[in-house]
Design a protein around this motif. Structure first.
Motif, PDB file in Angstrom:
ATOM      1  N   ALA A  75       0.834  -1.210   0.000  1.00  0.00           N
ATOM      2  CA  ALA A  75       0.000   0.000   0.000  1.00  0.00           C
ATOM      3  C   ALA A  75       0.865   1.254   0.000  1.00  0.00           C
ATOM      4  O   ALA A  75       0.578   2.221  -0.727  1.00  0.00           O
ATOM      5  N   ALA A  76       1.929   1.255   0.780  1.00  0.00           N
ATOM      6  CA  ALA A  76       2.831   2.412   0.818  1.00  0.00           C
ATOM      7  C   ALA A  76       3.500   2.618  -0.534  1.00  0.00           C
ATOM      8  O   ALA A  76       3.598   3.754  -1.019  1.00  0.00           O
ATOM      9  N   ILE A  77       3.958   1.547  -1.131  1.00  0.00           N
ATOM     10  CA  ILE A  77       4.594   1.658  -2.444  1.00  0.00           C
ATOM     11  C   ILE A  77       3.580   2.154  -3.480  1.00  0.00           C
ATOM     12  O   ILE A  77       3.890   3.032  -4.291  1.00  0.00           O
ATOM     13  N   TRP A  78       2.369   1.638  -3.454  1.00  0.00           N
ATOM     14  CA  TRP A  78       1.327   2.050  -4.389  1.00  0.00           C
ATOM     15  C   TRP A  78       1.030   3.541  -4.243  1.00  0.00           C
ATOM     16  O   TRP A  78       0.946   4.275  -5.233  1.00  0.00           O
ATOM     17  N   SER A  94       2.995   5.818  -3.089  1.00  0.00           N
ATOM     18  CA  SER A  94       4.148   6.626  -3.497  1.00  0.00           C
ATOM     19  C   SER A  94       4.181   6.859  -5.000  1.00  0.00           C
ATOM     20  O   SER A  94       4.806   7.806  -5.464  1.00  0.00           O
ATOM     21  N   GLN A  95       3.490   6.018  -5.751  1.00  0.00           N
ATOM     22  CA  GLN A  95       3.477   6.143  -7.209  1.00  0.00           C
ATOM     23  C   GLN A  95       2.215   6.826  -7.727  1.00  0.00           C
ATOM     24  O   GLN A  95       1.960   6.827  -8.926  1.00  0.00           O
ATOM     25  N   SER A  96       1.452   7.415  -6.833  1.00  0.00           N
ATOM     26  CA  SER A  96       0.227   8.101  -7.237  1.00  0.00           C
ATOM     27  C   SER A  96       0.542   9.328  -8.088  1.00  0.00           C
ATOM     28  O   SER A  96       1.615   9.909  -7.985  1.00  0.00           O
ATOM     29  N   ARG A  97      -0.411   9.729  -8.888  1.00  0.00           N
ATOM     30  CA  ARG A  97      -0.239  10.923  -9.728  1.00  0.00           C
ATOM     31  C   ARG A  97      -0.409  12.216  -8.943  1.00  0.00           C
ATOM     32  O   ARG A  97       0.020  13.268  -9.382  1.00  0.00           O
ATOM     33  N   THR A  98      -1.056  12.152  -7.787  1.00  0.00           N
ATOM     34  CA  THR A  98      -1.308  13.367  -7.021  1.00  0.00           C
ATOM     35  C   THR A  98      -0.501  13.379  -5.720  1.00  0.00           C
ATOM     36  O   THR A  98      -0.316  12.344  -5.074  1.00  0.00           O
ATOM     37  N   VAL A  99      -0.063  14.572  -5.355  1.00  0.00           N
ATOM     38  CA  VAL A  99       0.693  14.733  -4.111  1.00  0.00           C
ATOM     39  C   VAL A  99      -0.185  14.395  -2.918  1.00  0.00           C
ATOM     40  O   VAL A  99       0.315  13.894  -1.897  1.00  0.00           O
ATOM     41  N   HIS A 100      -1.478  14.636  -3.047  1.00  0.00           N
ATOM     42  CA  HIS A 100      -2.407  14.324  -1.962  1.00  0.00           C
ATOM     43  C   HIS A 100      -2.266  12.866  -1.497  1.00  0.00           C
ATOM     44  O   HIS A 100      -2.247  12.583  -0.307  1.00  0.00           O
ATOM     45  N   PHE A 101      -2.152  11.942  -2.448  1.00  0.00           N
ATOM     46  CA  PHE A 101      -1.988  10.533  -2.095  1.00  0.00           C
ATOM     47  C   PHE A 101      -0.525  10.178  -1.843  1.00  0.00           C
ATOM     48  O   PHE A 101      -0.232   9.359  -0.980  1.00  0.00           O
ATOM     49  N   GLN A 102       0.385  10.774  -2.597  1.00  0.00           N
ATOM     50  CA  GLN A 102       1.814  10.491  -2.412  1.00  0.00           C
ATOM     51  C   GLN A 102       2.258  10.776  -0.987  1.00  0.00           C
ATOM     52  O   GLN A 102       3.054  10.040  -0.416  1.00  0.00           O
ATOM     53  N   TRP A 108       0.805  10.383   1.740  1.00  0.00           N
ATOM     54  CA  TRP A 108       0.394   9.367   2.709  1.00  0.00           C
ATOM     55  C   TRP A 108       1.268   8.115   2.653  1.00  0.00           C
ATOM     56  O   TRP A 108       1.232   7.287   3.561  1.00  0.00           O
ATOM     57  N   ALA A 109       2.053   7.959   1.602  1.00  0.00           N
ATOM     58  CA  ALA A 109       2.906   6.773   1.469  1.00  0.00           C
ATOM     59  C   ALA A 109       3.856   6.644   2.652  1.00  0.00           C
ATOM     60  O   ALA A 109       4.036   5.545   3.194  1.00  0.00           O
ATOM     61  N   CYS A 110       4.470   7.743   3.071  1.00  0.00           N
ATOM     62  CA  CYS A 110       5.431   7.669   4.171  1.00  0.00           C
ATOM     63  C   CYS A 110       4.747   7.305   5.488  1.00  0.00           C
ATOM     64  O   CYS A 110       5.328   6.588   6.314  1.00  0.00           O
ATOM     65  N   GLY A 143      10.384  11.040   3.694  1.00  0.00           N
ATOM     66  CA  GLY A 143       9.068  11.413   3.171  1.00  0.00           C
ATOM     67  C   GLY A 143       8.229  12.153   4.198  1.00  0.00           C
ATOM     68  O   GLY A 143       7.528  13.112   3.866  1.00  0.00           O
ATOM     69  N   LEU A 144       8.309  11.726   5.454  1.00  0.00           N
ATOM     70  CA  LEU A 144       7.604  12.424   6.527  1.00  0.00           C
ATOM     71  C   LEU A 144       8.084  13.865   6.618  1.00  0.00           C
ATOM     72  O   LEU A 144       7.285  14.802   6.732  1.00  0.00           O
ATOM     73  N   TRP A 145       9.400  14.066   6.536  1.00  0.00           N
ATOM     74  CA  TRP A 145       9.956  15.417   6.579  1.00  0.00           C
ATOM     75  C   TRP A 145       9.496  16.229   5.364  1.00  0.00           C
ATOM     76  O   TRP A 145       8.984  17.339   5.499  1.00  0.00           O
ATOM     77  N   VAL A 146       9.657  15.662   4.172  1.00  0.00           N
ATOM     78  CA  VAL A 146       9.350  16.389   2.937  1.00  0.00           C
ATOM     79  C   VAL A 146       7.865  16.738   2.837  1.00  0.00           C
ATOM     80  O   VAL A 146       7.501  17.865   2.491  1.00  0.00           O
ATOM     81  N   HIS A 147       6.987  15.771   3.133  1.00  0.00           N
ATOM     82  CA  HIS A 147       5.559  15.965   2.886  1.00  0.00           C
ATOM     83  C   HIS A 147       4.769  16.507   4.067  1.00  0.00           C
ATOM     84  O   HIS A 147       3.658  17.006   3.876  1.00  0.00           O
ATOM     85  N   TRP A 148       5.310  16.392   5.295  1.00  0.00           N
ATOM     86  CA  TRP A 148       4.509  16.764   6.458  1.00  0.00           C
ATOM     87  C   TRP A 148       5.171  17.792   7.375  1.00  0.00           C
ATOM     88  O   TRP A 148       4.471  18.592   7.986  1.00  0.00           O
ATOM     89  N   LEU A 149       6.488  17.745   7.545  1.00  0.00           N
ATOM     90  CA  LEU A 149       7.124  18.541   8.585  1.00  0.00           C
ATOM     91  C   LEU A 149       7.906  19.750   8.097  1.00  0.00           C
ATOM     92  O   LEU A 149       8.041  20.729   8.834  1.00  0.00           O
TER      93      LEU A 149
END
Length: 101
Positions: free
Chosen positions: A22-25, A27-35, A37-39, A75-81
């Protein structure tokens, strides 16, 4: 001292089979909104990876689990923090007369 309840092998294997892919899937999403959540999903899977390595003694898999944990933390740092500009992407505009001739 209390003994911690140990997860069953079935629970660990099920968590690994669902959370890792699920995390890998995501991470390959077309939207940042879903990407983004991968981390989170990837980090949730890490305790199961570490438990599996501890029980099996497969230390090579342990090295991979540590590297993956570090990648999910990035990914947590880049997308959330990480701090972001308030307006999104910052753009620098130069007036036409500033172009070099």
């Amino acid at each position: 001292m209390h003994n911690l309840a140990m997860p069953s092998d079935q629970l660990v294997q099920t968590a690994l089979a669902i959370l890792g892919p699920a995390a890998i899937w995501l991470s390959q999403s077309r939207t940042v909104h879903f990407q983004r959540w991968a981390c989170i999903v990837g980090l949730v899977s890490q305790p199961f990876w570490f438990w599996s390595v501890w029980r099996s003694g497969q230390w090579g898999v342990g090295v991979v689990a540590v590297v993956c944990a570090l990648a999910w933390l990035k990914g947590l740092w880049v997308h959330w923090l990480a701090p972001r500009p308030s307006s999104g992407l910052a753009m620098l505009s130069l007036p036409p007369e500033s172009k070099l001739k």
